[in-house]
Design a protein around this motif. Structure first.
Motif, PDB file in Angstrom:
ATOM      1  N   ALA A  25       0.816  -1.217   0.000  1.00 14.44           N
ATOM      2  CA  ALA A  25       0.000   0.000   0.000  1.00 14.44           C
ATOM      3  C   ALA A  25       0.847   1.264   0.000  1.00 14.44           C
ATOM      4  O   ALA A  25       0.325   2.368  -0.197  1.00 14.44           O
ATOM      5  N   ILE A  26       2.159   1.125   0.199  1.00 17.35           N
ATOM      6  CA  ILE A  26       3.028   2.302   0.294  1.00 17.35           C
ATOM      7  C   ILE A  26       3.175   2.974  -1.064  1.00 17.35           C
ATOM      8  O   ILE A  26       3.412   2.321  -2.077  1.00 17.35           O
ATOM      9  N   ASN A  27       3.020   4.284  -1.059  1.00 13.46           N
ATOM     10  CA  ASN A  27       3.437   5.120  -2.183  1.00 13.46           C
ATOM     11  C   ASN A  27       4.699   5.848  -1.753  1.00 13.46           C
ATOM     12  O   ASN A  27       4.837   6.276  -0.605  1.00 13.46           O
ATOM     13  N   ILE A  36      15.698   9.758 -10.481  1.00 12.29           N
ATOM     14  CA  ILE A  36      15.158   9.011 -11.620  1.00 12.29           C
ATOM     15  C   ILE A  36      15.877   7.673 -11.778  1.00 12.29           C
ATOM     16  O   ILE A  36      15.252   6.639 -12.054  1.00 12.29           O
ATOM     17  N   ASN A  37      17.195   7.644 -11.590  1.00  3.18           N
ATOM     18  CA  ASN A  37      17.924   6.380 -11.693  1.00  3.18           C
ATOM     19  C   ASN A  37      17.493   5.400 -10.613  1.00  3.18           C
ATOM     20  O   ASN A  37      17.379   4.190 -10.858  1.00  3.18           O
ATOM     21  N   VAL A  38      17.268   5.901  -9.406  1.00  2.27           N
ATOM     22  CA  VAL A  38      16.784   5.026  -8.334  1.00  2.27           C
ATOM     23  C   VAL A  38      15.396   4.499  -8.686  1.00  2.27           C
ATOM     24  O   VAL A  38      15.097   3.312  -8.494  1.00  2.27           O
ATOM     25  N   LYS A  39      14.546   5.360  -9.224  1.00  2.00           N
ATOM     26  CA  LYS A  39      13.201   4.925  -9.622  1.00  2.00           C
ATOM     27  C   LYS A  39      13.265   3.836 -10.686  1.00  2.00           C
ATOM     28  O   LYS A  39      12.534   2.840 -10.618  1.00  2.00           O
ATOM     29  N   ARG A  40      14.144   3.996 -11.670  1.00  2.00           N
ATOM     30  CA  ARG A  40      14.297   2.985 -12.720  1.00  2.00           C
ATOM     31  C   ARG A  40      14.684   1.636 -12.125  1.00  2.00           C
ATOM     32  O   ARG A  40      14.166   0.595 -12.512  1.00  2.00           O
ATOM     33  N   TYR A  41      15.635   1.682 -11.199  1.00  2.00           N
ATOM     34  CA  TYR A  41      16.084   0.421 -10.603  1.00  2.00           C
ATOM     35  C   TYR A  41      14.960  -0.211  -9.791  1.00  2.00           C
ATOM     36  O   TYR A  41      14.761  -1.441  -9.831  1.00  2.00           O
ATOM     37  N   LEU A  42      14.227   0.601  -9.041  1.00  2.00           N
ATOM     38  CA  LEU A  42      13.095   0.081  -8.268  1.00  2.00           C
ATOM     39  C   LEU A  42      12.062  -0.582  -9.158  1.00  2.00           C
ATOM     40  O   LEU A  42      11.550  -1.664  -8.850  1.00  2.00           O
ATOM     41  N   THR A  43      11.719   0.061 -10.256  1.00  2.00           N
ATOM     42  CA  THR A  43      10.709  -0.519 -11.152  1.00  2.00           C
ATOM     43  C   THR A  43      11.227  -1.799 -11.799  1.00  2.00           C
ATOM     44  O   THR A  43      10.449  -2.716 -12.073  1.00  2.00           O
ATOM     45  N   ASN A  44      12.549  -1.899 -12.010  1.00  2.00           N
ATOM     46  CA  ASN A  44      13.124  -3.131 -12.544  1.00  2.00           C
ATOM     47  C   ASN A  44      13.004  -4.293 -11.565  1.00  2.00           C
ATOM     48  O   ASN A  44      13.058  -5.459 -11.965  1.00  2.00           O
ATOM     49  N   HIS A  56       3.481   3.829  -8.140  1.00  2.00           N
ATOM     50  CA  HIS A  56       3.650   3.938  -6.691  1.00  2.00           C
ATOM     51  C   HIS A  56       4.862   4.801  -6.323  1.00  2.00           C
ATOM     52  O   HIS A  56       5.182   4.940  -5.143  1.00  2.00           O
ATOM     53  N   ILE A  57       5.527   5.354  -7.331  1.00  2.00           N
ATOM     54  CA  ILE A  57       6.777   6.098  -7.082  1.00  2.00           C
ATOM     55  C   ILE A  57       6.723   7.435  -7.812  1.00  2.00           C
ATOM     56  O   ILE A  57       6.345   7.507  -8.975  1.00  2.00           O
ATOM     57  N   ASN A  67      25.407  14.332   1.951  1.00  2.00           N
ATOM     58  CA  ASN A  67      24.413  15.218   1.332  1.00  2.00           C
ATOM     59  C   ASN A  67      24.118  14.826  -0.112  1.00  2.00           C
ATOM     60  O   ASN A  67      23.133  15.284  -0.690  1.00  2.00           O
ATOM     61  N   ARG A  68      24.951  13.976  -0.712  1.00  2.00           N
ATOM     62  CA  ARG A  68      24.710  13.454  -2.070  1.00  2.00           C
ATOM     63  C   ARG A  68      23.875  12.189  -1.926  1.00  2.00           C
ATOM     64  O   ARG A  68      24.411  11.101  -1.774  1.00  2.00           O
ATOM     65  N   ARG A  69      22.555  12.341  -2.008  1.00  2.00           N
ATOM     66  CA  ARG A  69      21.705  11.271  -1.463  1.00  2.00           C
ATOM     67  C   ARG A  69      20.325  11.285  -2.128  1.00  2.00           C
ATOM     68  O   ARG A  69      19.827  12.314  -2.554  1.00  2.00           O
ATOM     69  N   VAL A  70      19.718  10.098  -2.198  1.00  2.00           N
ATOM     70  CA  VAL A  70      18.281   9.994  -2.485  1.00  2.00           C
ATOM     71  C   VAL A  70      17.626   9.368  -1.270  1.00  2.00           C
ATOM     72  O   VAL A  70      18.021   8.279  -0.825  1.00  2.00           O
ATOM     73  N   ASP A  71      16.636  10.063  -0.719  1.00  2.00           N
ATOM     74  CA  ASP A  71      15.867   9.552   0.415  1.00  2.00           C
ATOM     75  C   ASP A  71      14.577   8.890  -0.059  1.00  2.00           C
ATOM     76  O   ASP A  71      14.005   9.299  -1.081  1.00  2.00           O
ATOM     77  N   PHE A  72      14.118   7.893   0.697  1.00  2.00           N
ATOM     78  CA  PHE A  72      12.901   7.152   0.410  1.00  2.00           C
ATOM     79  C   PHE A  72      11.838   7.589   1.418  1.00  2.00           C
ATOM     80  O   PHE A  72      11.930   7.270   2.602  1.00  2.00           O
ATOM     81  N   ILE A  73      10.837   8.284   0.942  1.00  2.00           N
ATOM     82  CA  ILE A  73       9.809   8.844   1.831  1.00  2.00           C
ATOM     83  C   ILE A  73       8.470   8.162   1.553  1.00  2.00           C
ATOM     84  O   ILE A  73       7.933   8.226   0.446  1.00  2.00           O
ATOM     85  N   ALA A  74       7.939   7.499   2.565  1.00  2.00           N
ATOM     86  CA  ALA A  74       6.643   6.838   2.430  1.00  2.00           C
ATOM     87  C   ALA A  74       5.531   7.878   2.589  1.00  2.00           C
ATOM     88  O   ALA A  74       5.506   8.636   3.549  1.00  2.00           O
ATOM     89  N   GLU A  75       4.595   7.876   1.627  1.00  2.00           N
ATOM     90  CA  GLU A  75       3.458   8.813   1.704  1.00  2.00           C
ATOM     91  C   GLU A  75       2.344   8.186   2.514  1.00  2.00           C
ATOM     92  O   GLU A  75       2.085   6.999   2.438  1.00  2.00           O
TER      93      GLU A  75
END
Length: 206
Positions: free
Chosen positions: A132-134, A159-167, A174-175, A198-206
């Protein structure tokens, strides 16, 4: 005759002054150090499509549209609470929601290192067990480079993290991604000790 010589000298001085002032304009060049680039995975990110480093004009080859902006409503942790956390906690968790870990990047690059791919797979497994997480992927940079350059680089990271997640099988709907560029540093120092987190992508659950 004297007036003519005086006028000639005055015009020459004026032109020289204009040229001097024009030559003093400051040009800010974004960082282009590619020596710290991680290799990433050629299977998911072939070199012909994604070089993994930014150029002065923006994305290296394909100009992907930005999916978020600083105006978006992000449901990340309260900044005051995060900044009061111990440094060790901030290094491990960034601003990511419970159950997720952040993905870190080398200087001036958006390619995923093998170590960070493992982190994404762990985050994907958590999402799969909580369907159920977005998710909001928040891209961040250190402070070097122009604000515009860093917004584009941080978005490319997300965007690169999103691509890998969808793979891994996470549904794309959901992203979503958002770029904060250099605007939300987690560590306030002006050295590599602060920059690397500080060079980072954070994962935030909605």
């Amino acid at each position: 005759m004297k007036n003519s010589i005086f006028n000639t000298i005055l015009v020459t001085l004026s032109v020289s002054l204009l040229l001097l002032l024009g030559g003093c304009a400051k040009t800010i060049v974004p960082p282009t150090d590619t020596s710290a680039m991680a290799t990433g995975s050629d299977l998911e990110y072939p070199e012909s499509h994604n070089t993994g480093t930014m150029g002065e004009a923006g994305f290296s080859e394909d100009n992907l549209p930005l999916e978020g902006s600083l105006d978006d409503n992000s449901h990340s942790f309260n900044d005051t609470d995060i900044m009061n956390m111990p440094e060790a906690f901030r290094r491990e968790h960034g601003r990511s929601s419970e159950g997720f870990l952040p993905v870190y990047f080398e200087f001036d690059q958006f390619r995923l290192s093998p170590e960070m791919m493992v982190v994404i797979e762990q985050n994907a497994a958590y999402m799969q067990s909580n369907p159920a997480i977005n998710l909001i992927l928040e891209g961040n940079c250190d402070e070097r480079g122009t604000a515009e350059y860093n917004l584009a680089l941080a978005e490319r990271r997300a965007i690169n993290v999103k691509r890998y997640l969808t793979n891994t099988g996470i549904p794309e709907n959901h992203i979503r991604t958002i770029s904060y560029g250099e605007e939300r540093p987690l560590f306030l120092g002006h050295d590599e000790k602060a920059y690397k987190y500080n060079r980072r992508v954070d994962f935030i659950a909605e």
